[in-house]
Scaffold this motif. Structure first.
Motif, short mmCIF file in Angstrom:
data_model
loop_
_atom_site.label_atom_id
_atom_site.label_comp_id
_atom_site.label_asym_id
_atom_site.label_seq_id
_atom_site.Cartn_x
_atom_site.Cartn_y
_atom_site.Cartn_z
N ALA A 1 -1.04 -23.61 -77.25
CA ALA A 1 -0.89 -24.55 -76.14
C ALA A 1 -0.65 -23.78 -74.83
O ALA A 1 -1.21 -24.13 -73.79
N LEU A 2 0.16 -22.73 -74.90
CA LEU A 2 0.42 -21.96 -73.68
C LEU A 2 -0.80 -21.17 -73.26
O LEU A 2 -1.07 -21.02 -72.06
N LEU A 3 -1.59 -20.67 -74.23
CA LEU A 3 -2.85 -20.00 -73.87
C LEU A 3 -3.73 -20.99 -73.12
O LEU A 3 -4.34 -20.64 -72.09
N ALA A 4 -3.80 -22.23 -73.59
CA ALA A 4 -4.62 -23.24 -72.94
C ALA A 4 -4.11 -23.55 -71.54
O ALA A 4 -4.86 -23.94 -70.66
N ASP A 5 -2.81 -23.36 -71.33
CA ASP A 5 -2.20 -23.64 -70.03
C ASP A 5 -2.31 -22.43 -69.11
O ASP A 5 -1.70 -22.42 -68.04
N VAL B 1 7.57 -16.79 -71.95
CA VAL B 1 7.64 -18.19 -71.53
C VAL B 1 8.36 -19.03 -72.58
O VAL B 1 9.23 -19.83 -72.26
N LEU B 2 8.00 -18.80 -73.86
CA LEU B 2 8.58 -19.62 -74.93
C LEU B 2 10.08 -19.38 -75.10
O LEU B 2 10.79 -20.20 -75.67
N ARG B 3 10.57 -18.24 -74.62
CA ARG B 3 12.00 -17.94 -74.78
C ARG B 3 12.86 -18.72 -73.80
O ARG B 3 14.08 -18.65 -73.85
N THR B 4 12.23 -19.47 -72.87
CA THR B 4 13.00 -20.31 -71.96
C THR B 4 12.83 -21.77 -72.37
O THR B 4 11.77 -22.14 -72.88
N PRO B 5 13.86 -22.59 -72.17
CA PRO B 5 13.73 -24.02 -72.51
C PRO B 5 12.57 -24.68 -71.75
O PRO B 5 11.85 -25.51 -72.30
N GLU B 6 12.36 -24.27 -70.47
CA GLU B 6 11.27 -24.85 -69.69
C GLU B 6 9.92 -24.49 -70.31
O GLU B 6 8.98 -25.29 -70.28
N GLY B 7 9.83 -23.26 -70.87
CA GLY B 7 8.58 -22.83 -71.49
C GLY B 7 8.24 -23.67 -72.71
O GLY B 7 7.08 -24.03 -72.93
N VAL B 8 9.27 -24.00 -73.50
CA VAL B 8 9.04 -24.85 -74.68
C VAL B 8 8.59 -26.23 -74.23
O VAL B 8 7.62 -26.80 -74.76
N ASP B 9 9.26 -26.77 -73.18
CA ASP B 9 8.84 -28.07 -72.65
C ASP B 9 7.39 -28.02 -72.16
O ASP B 9 6.62 -28.96 -72.37
N ARG B 10 7.03 -26.90 -71.54
CA ARG B 10 5.68 -26.75 -71.01
C ARG B 10 4.66 -26.79 -72.15
O ARG B 10 3.63 -27.44 -72.04
N ALA B 11 4.97 -26.10 -73.26
CA ALA B 11 4.05 -26.10 -74.40
C ALA B 11 3.90 -27.50 -74.97
O ALA B 11 2.77 -27.95 -75.27
#
Lengths: 346, 406
Positions: free
Chosen positions: A169-173, A183-193
């Motif tokens: 999902a993050l690759l697509a973003d 990115v995934l290590r931050t709460p905002e990054g998880v929300d983004r995914a």
């Protein structure tokens, strides 16, 4: 060509089987063709060289089994191939031994993610973007294309779990592979995914078994899917399929690791096997015959271009990818899977 | 049956001895291989030994501390370093970090790092607190300290609370987890709902089939029974993939309906609650039919005829005469089907949708993948509780029915 090499190896192994057997060792892999190839490419040559008889067993990667063996004091496995996050958990818990010194000394020769104080990669595989080239001549080139249902109408197959899916999902973003875990290590990054996954959710057919995922692609139930690269190579080479892999879209590669089980009954023979496998010419016995790579970078110089072409971790491919972060998943798998399942059923 | 056994000279109690001796090996076997291991596993649902054994000094140093006071004082940090160094030396740091990570996700790596540094003696000096925080700033999280302060006993409610979508707040109160993490109660209701609907559909389908089998000539009955048992003999994967092929968008059902002009767009049949229930009914149906057939065979057909000849309409005769007599078979079949359905997890993952995963698949996940046996045990306790309720319901229906008959 592959066959002749196989026959040659079999003949070599046969010639050497007269050697006096010195003890046995139980090595546990993933079964099926994986075990068949490991036997021909690696464990038979090991027996030929050392005289140690190998019992090649298979398992489902359940760490619970190793823990139960250890708690009951009846360990029957010596060396197992275990998924990297589970190696991480098991190593910290003392379920696996540290690598022999001779193997540990080679750490610098290993690709990122393929070396651990308790194990070295038995195989590297990748989750790649796959489409049916027989139906889509001009296929997707990126994960953004995977998300673009106007450009490529139809359903998408996706693995129904957080691990390996949040990354895509993050690759697509637009996040580059090497940045994804930052990115995934931050709460905002998880929300983004999860927000990115919201976009595609109505168009997803979730899968859990690779057999049903390939069946969905074959039947046109989905136009593209994420899938393990080795499975696609197998379908193309043996079942006459023409599935395309969009390597350039970016991918993550995972590793299964050879590890010596704590309190193994034949620990010395197990260590001898790890030392044998740590030599590049012995390690090459596996990727020569299969669509999965190994950890030592020097192995890839020993392969033909066709053999290298199948592997996610060959020098020409690895630039598009990044390793799965097993330490990240070891500490976040429970909470993220829980959130993912809740999200999925909403 | 007076001709079978001559009157025994032994007393009744002594007469039972040989029978007791005969079942004793079975009882011992069941206790040793089933009841004891299950009890030991379920104990993990409340077991707090990782924290109690490894962080005793730290939790003692935290007595009187609450989360509102901010970070704990220096003695707590000093005790933590001592505890972690000891855990690292004993090889318990891994399980300890995994246990704390269950309560505070994302803390595993820095706890392991702290334990390593503590064992190396790198976290000493006049200001241990600053040294620890400099090495691992995750210790600034008061939630982690709250867990250590609260979970100091031999037992913990953590896993049972988690399995009910509840959590203990730093102030000690118990409340719901955030909505995005609330999972297990909905899984539990879903598991019960799927199992109940599978049981009900099996009962509805089994009753007519059982009547046909009992009424059919002997050879035809044998053939019908073989057909009924066929799904039980088929491999699970083959059976499931066959359903996927049958139900998918370009599968025979959709193309037939489209060919007949009944639908224009393919129906979404596979990966739904419906496809899951159909597949489960197919394999569990024999377990419902067999007990009903065996009960039905013992009911003389003359009873129904008598009721009919006395003027009862067929439905009334069946309901008032036949049904009460075959109720034991129906209840046995329902019990078996319900129990089997509760434990399903491979079929739901293969052919169900994302909203159809059942409790057992989560038990497998926590047992095999993350080694969180505490939560796996707590979820197993839920399944056992449902089983107990179901057994109670069956017993209640049976008692009620026998009272009405009497």
């Amino acid at each position: 060509m592959r066959l002749s090499r196989l026959l040659c190896t079999i003949a070599l192994a046969g010639a050497a089987s007269g050697a006096q057997a010195e003890g046995t060792v139980t090595i546990v892999g993933w079964g099926g063709s994986w075990n068949d190839v490991y036997k021909i490419g690696v464990t038979d040559p090991f027996t030929a060289q050392t005289g140690t008889a190998v019992t090649l067993d298979e398992w489902d990667g359940s760490l619970a089994k190793i823990r139960a063996m250890n708690e009951s004091g009846s360990v029957s496995y010596d060396v197992v191939s275990v998924e990297a996050p589970q190696l991480d958990i098991g190593c910290d818990e003392g379920l696996f031994e540290k690598l022999p010194e001779a193997v540990a000394a080679e750490a610098d020769n290993y690709l990122p993610g393929t070396f651990h104080p308790c194990g070295i990669a038995s195989d590297t595989w990748a989750t790649v973007l796959v489409y049916d080239a027989a139906k889509l001549a001009d296929g997707p080139k990126s994960w953004a294309d995977f998300w673009d249902v106007e450009k490529f109408p139809g359903k998408r197959g996706m693995l129904g779990q957080a691990m390996y899916t949040l990354e895509n999902a993050l690759l697509a973003d637009g996040v580059p592979p090497a940045e994804v875990y930052n990115v995934l290590r931050t709460p905002e990054g998880v929300d983004r995914a999860f927000a990115k996954l919201d976009e595609i959710k109505p168009n997803v057919v979730w899968w859990t078994s690779s057999s049903t995922a390939v069946q969905n692609l074959d039947a046109g139930e989905v136009v593209m899917t994420d899938m393990y690269n080795g499975r696609i190579t197998f379908e193309n080479e043996n079942n006459g399929k023409n599935y395309g892999i969009a390597w350039e879209a970016g991918f993550f590669y995972g590793t299964d690791m050879w590890a010596l089980v704590a309190n193994a009954p034949n620990a010395d023979a197990g260590r001898a096997f790890l030392e044998f496998f740590a030599l590049p010419e012995n390690q090459a016995g596996f990727p020569r015959l299969y669509g999965y790579g190994t950890g030592d970078k020097r192995v890839y110089d020993l392969l033909t271009p066709e053999q290298r072409d199948r592997l996610p971790t060959s020098p020409s491919r690895i630039g598009f990818g990044a390793p799965y972060d097993s330490a990240f998943w070891a500490e976040n798998q429970e909470s993220l899977e829980q959130r993912f399942k809740t999200w999925q059923s909403q | 049956m007076p001709s079978v056994a001559p009157a025994s000279p032994l007393t009744a109690a002594r007469g039972q001895l040989p029978y007791l001796a005969m079942v004793a090996p079975l009882v011992v076997f069941v206790v040793l291989t089933v009841i004891l291991p299950v009890a030991l596993f379920l104990f993990r649902a409340v077991d707090n030994r990782e924290l109690q054994a490894n962080l005793a000094a730290t939790s003692a140093a935290l007595s009187g501390w609450t989360a509102e006071q901010g970070l704990p004082p220096e003695p707590a940090f000093a005790a933590l370093v001592r505890d972690l160094a000891a855990a690292q030396a004993a090889g318990h740091a891994g399980t300890l970090a995994a246990r704390l990570n269950q309560a505070v996700p994302g803390s595993r790596t820095f706890i392991l790092k702290t334990a390593r540094l503590a064992a190396e003696g790198a976290l000493t000096g006049p200001d241990v607190r600053s040294a620890v925080l400099a090495a691992a700033k995750g210790w600034q999280n008061p939630a982690l300290w709250s867990v250590i302060a609260q979970e100091r006993g031999r037992f913990t409610a953590f896993y049972l609370l988690t399995s009910l979508d509840l959590q203990r707040h730093p102030d000690g109160s118990i409340g719901a987890v955030p909505a995005e993490q609330a999972l297990f109660l909905s899984i539990l209701w879903r598991t019960i709902a799927i199992s109940l609907s599978v049981t009900a559909i099996c009962a509805l389908l089994a009753l007519p089939v059982a009547h046909v089998i009992v009424a059919a000539p002997r050879w035809a009955a044998a053939g019908l029974l073989a057909l009924v048992l066929l799904p039980l003999w088929t491999s699970l994967l083959v059976r499931t993939v066959a359903w996927i092929i049958l139900l998918q968008g370009e599968g025979p059902i959709n193309s037939t309906l489209q060919g007949l002009g009944l639908i224009t767009e393919p129906l979404r049949l596979v990966y739904t609650r419906g496809s899951l229930v159909v597949t489960m009914v197919q394999v569990l149906l024999p377990l419902m039919i067999l007990p009903i057939v065996s009960v039905l065979r013992r009911i003389p057909p003359t009873y129904m005829r008598a009721a009919r000849s006395l003027g009862a309409p067929w439905w009334t005769a069946w309901r008032r005469v036949q049904l009460p007599m075959l109720l034991p078979g129906l209840l046995t079949g329902s019990g078996i089907v319900f129990v089997f359905a509760l434990g399903y997890y491979i079929t739901p993952t293969l052919i169900g949708g994302p909203g159809d995963q059942m409790l057992s698949s989560f038990i497998v996940f926590y047992t095999d993948k993350t080694l969180n046996w505490g939560l796996a045990a707590a979820l197993s306790v839920q399944l056992l509780a449902v089983l107990a309720l179901a057994a109670g319901a069956v017993a209640a229906v049976r008692a009620l029915a026998s009272r009405r008959v009497a």
